[in-house]
Design an enzyme around this catalytic site. Sequence first.
Site, mmCIF file in Angstrom:
data_model
loop_
_atom_site.group_PDB
_atom_site.id
_atom_site.type_symbol
_atom_site.label_atom_id
_atom_site.label_comp_id
_atom_site.label_asym_id
_atom_site.label_seq_id
_atom_site.Cartn_x
_atom_site.Cartn_y
_atom_site.Cartn_z
ATOM 1 N N ASN A 13 0.800 -1.040 0.129
ATOM 2 C CA ASN A 13 -0.060 0.114 0.053
ATOM 3 C C ASN A 13 0.909 1.298 0.133
ATOM 4 O O ASN A 13 0.693 2.196 -0.928
ATOM 5 C CB ASN A 13 -0.772 0.113 1.153
ATOM 6 C CG ASN A 13 -1.996 -0.992 1.036
ATOM 7 O OD1 ASN A 13 -2.474 -1.261 -0.003
ATOM 8 N ND2 ASN A 13 -2.712 -1.730 2.218
ATOM 9 N N GLY A 15 4.091 1.486 -0.413
ATOM 10 C CA GLY A 15 5.307 1.587 -1.727
ATOM 11 C C GLY A 15 4.502 1.867 -3.158
ATOM 12 O O GLY A 15 5.008 2.634 -3.692
ATOM 13 N N ARG A 89 0.329 -2.937 10.670
ATOM 14 C CA ARG A 89 -0.451 -3.051 11.803
ATOM 15 C C ARG A 89 -1.870 -3.527 11.680
ATOM 16 O O ARG A 89 -2.174 -3.208 10.465
ATOM 17 C CB ARG A 89 -0.736 -1.870 12.608
ATOM 18 C CG ARG A 89 0.665 -1.504 13.467
ATOM 19 C CD ARG A 89 0.261 -0.379 14.646
ATOM 20 N NE ARG A 89 0.125 0.910 14.308
ATOM 21 C CZ ARG A 89 -0.375 2.024 14.919
ATOM 22 N NH1 ARG A 89 -0.645 1.700 16.072
ATOM 23 N NH2 ARG A 89 -0.478 3.073 14.306
ATOM 24 N N ASN A 102 9.492 -7.721 11.541
ATOM 25 C CA ASN A 102 10.068 -6.611 10.551
ATOM 26 C C ASN A 102 11.465 -6.537 10.732
ATOM 27 O O ASN A 102 12.106 -5.953 9.886
ATOM 28 C CB ASN A 102 9.188 -5.287 10.767
ATOM 29 C CG ASN A 102 7.690 -5.339 10.211
ATOM 30 O OD1 ASN A 102 7.675 -6.101 9.206
ATOM 31 N ND2 ASN A 102 7.000 -4.141 10.249
ATOM 32 N N SER A 126 9.228 1.341 7.378
ATOM 33 C CA SER A 126 8.765 0.295 8.011
ATOM 34 C C SER A 126 8.733 0.305 9.435
ATOM 35 O O SER A 126 9.463 1.252 10.186
ATOM 36 C CB SER A 126 9.612 -0.929 7.882
ATOM 37 O OG SER A 126 9.923 -1.116 6.309
ATOM 38 N N HIS A 182 7.934 8.036 16.757
ATOM 39 C CA HIS A 182 6.955 7.971 15.890
ATOM 40 C C HIS A 182 5.580 7.790 16.751
ATOM 41 O O HIS A 182 5.525 7.243 17.854
ATOM 42 C CB HIS A 182 6.844 6.735 14.929
ATOM 43 C CG HIS A 182 6.033 6.895 13.717
ATOM 44 N ND1 HIS A 182 5.180 7.702 13.438
ATOM 45 C CD2 HIS A 182 5.592 5.731 12.901
ATOM 46 C CE1 HIS A 182 4.247 7.965 12.528
ATOM 47 N NE2 HIS A 182 4.782 6.360 12.239
HETATM 48 N N1 APR Z 1 11.389 -7.879 0.674
HETATM 49 C C1 APR Z 1 10.593 -7.003 0.033
HETATM 50 N N2 APR Z 1 9.248 -6.779 0.135
HETATM 51 C C2 APR Z 1 8.587 -7.333 1.311
HETATM 52 C C3 APR Z 1 9.622 -8.285 2.008
HETATM 53 C C4 APR Z 1 10.748 -8.531 1.784
HETATM 54 N N3 APR Z 1 11.702 -9.348 2.616
HETATM 55 N N4 APR Z 1 8.913 -8.653 2.977
HETATM 56 C C5 APR Z 1 7.569 -8.257 2.949
HETATM 57 N N5 APR Z 1 7.498 -7.442 1.633
HETATM 58 C C6 APR Z 1 6.649 -6.583 1.211
HETATM 59 C C7 APR Z 1 5.070 -7.425 1.083
HETATM 60 O O1 APR Z 1 5.024 -8.377 0.171
HETATM 61 C C8 APR Z 1 4.286 -6.094 0.686
HETATM 62 O O2 APR Z 1 3.634 -6.146 -0.524
HETATM 63 O O3 APR Z 1 6.161 -5.698 1.818
HETATM 64 C C9 APR Z 1 5.025 -4.965 1.353
HETATM 65 C C10 APR Z 1 4.167 -4.494 2.576
HETATM 66 O O4 APR Z 1 3.117 -3.882 1.913
HETATM 67 P P1 APR Z 1 1.801 -3.676 2.929
HETATM 68 O O5 APR Z 1 1.547 -5.068 3.568
HETATM 69 O O6 APR Z 1 0.715 -3.155 1.954
HETATM 70 O O7 APR Z 1 2.194 -2.720 3.999
HETATM 71 P P2 APR Z 1 2.076 -1.243 3.972
HETATM 72 O O8 APR Z 1 0.750 -0.437 4.563
HETATM 73 O O9 APR Z 1 2.662 -0.638 2.785
HETATM 74 O O10 APR Z 1 3.149 -0.819 5.442
HETATM 75 C C11 APR Z 1 4.493 -1.282 5.076
HETATM 76 O O11 APR Z 1 5.237 0.544 6.394
HETATM 77 O O12 APR Z 1 4.484 2.298 7.847
HETATM 78 C C12 APR Z 1 4.838 0.830 8.015
HETATM 79 O O13 APR Z 1 3.769 -0.079 9.615
HETATM 80 C C13 APR Z 1 3.818 0.040 8.255
HETATM 81 O O14 APR Z 1 5.463 -1.861 8.705
HETATM 82 C C14 APR Z 1 4.698 -1.259 7.460
HETATM 83 C C15 APR Z 1 5.142 -0.901 6.456
#
Ligand code: APR
Length: 326
Positions: A13, A15, A89, A102, A126, A182
């Site tokens: 989301n 990204g 979360r 994470n 993250s 944060h």
């Molecule tokens: N390498 C690359 N991408 C990864 C990895 C990894 N090892 N592990 C997980 N991901 C990807 C997931 O596949 C997913 O597409 O990270 C992405 C995270 O996206 P969302 O689940 O949509 O989470 P998002 O709301 O974008 O938040 C990401 O940012 O603000 C922080 O708390 C939030 O820790 C969270 C992060």
Amino acid sequence: MRRAKISVIGAGNIGGECARSIAMKELGDVVLLDIPNREKPELHMPRGKALDLACCGPVENFDARITGTFEYQDIEGSDVVVVTAGVPRKPGQSRDDLVQINAGIVKNVATNIKQYAPNAVVIVVSNPLDAMVYVMWKATGFPAHRVMGQAGALDVARYKTFLAMELGVSVEDIQGLLLGGHGDDMVPLPRRTSVNGIPITDLLPAEKIQACVDRAKVGGGEIVKLMGTSAWYAPSAGTVEMVESIVRDKKRVIASAAYCEDEYGVAPGQKGKGLFVGVPCVLGSRGVEKIISFKLDETERKFMDESISHVRDLIGVVKRMFPEMA
Ligand code: APR
């Protein structure tokens, strides 16, 4: 002249929205990197998202190459790498609850950034942010000025939004800043907040200001409760504000999680024992080009000390997971 190259690790989301906004502002070409879906190996989510985003170009009138990949070699030559990889979360979870999972993800991402984009400026998104940016710094071994975290830009945005709602004025006319960790840990600075220079302490009673501060602190949690997952539009907007200042070398002053030792009394005189906490930073092409320090009053000092101590506790968890980071 070569266009900037901005890689976004984690095409979820936040990204995806970062990629959209970077392209819309024509800050550079974007590489979206994610991992394959183990249950559905036939899918290629980052490539699909990149293709969808690229097709906005003719409508939105932007020129940016957007590519999606599973391969780290595609981030080679990146000027900036934004890290959103990890789990968000769920209702009832705090940011700290994410540390175990994470931290491992961010460490893995860091090792790849070190190998494939050794000259990049890295912005970590993250959570829990202040600990994840520490993991990134330790695992890349990059100079501290090239590693920072996005939290303050978002917290300040939330704070200004709630103040503007309360005052019935444009968000553009609110100037303000926050320090510290944060969200729940942030250090409010009402005496440094103004409406075009008019202190908000002259415009709102203390309890109304406090209500805005409190809502900004838990603003992320309020959204998690409503949506079942964490926010992405404002976190992305805050991140891209930082990316823009770096790739355009604007020297904006943005609250960012930056490495502090003497600054704000984080670890005075203790070389290498500092922490990343939210402080006002001048962001330019070299990353955090300067941390702006100013004297805190007694209440602000107390909040800042609590915030630093919380970040230190979280780093303790990280160090127990990865003793080499001690
Ligand atoms: N390498 C690359 N991408 C990864 C990895 C990894 N090892 N592990 C997980 N991901 C990807 C997931 O596949 C997913 O597409 O990270 C992405 C995270 O996206 P969302 O689940 O949509 O989470 P998002 O709301 O974008 O938040 C990401 O940012 O603000 C922080 O708390 C939030 O820790 C969270 C992060």
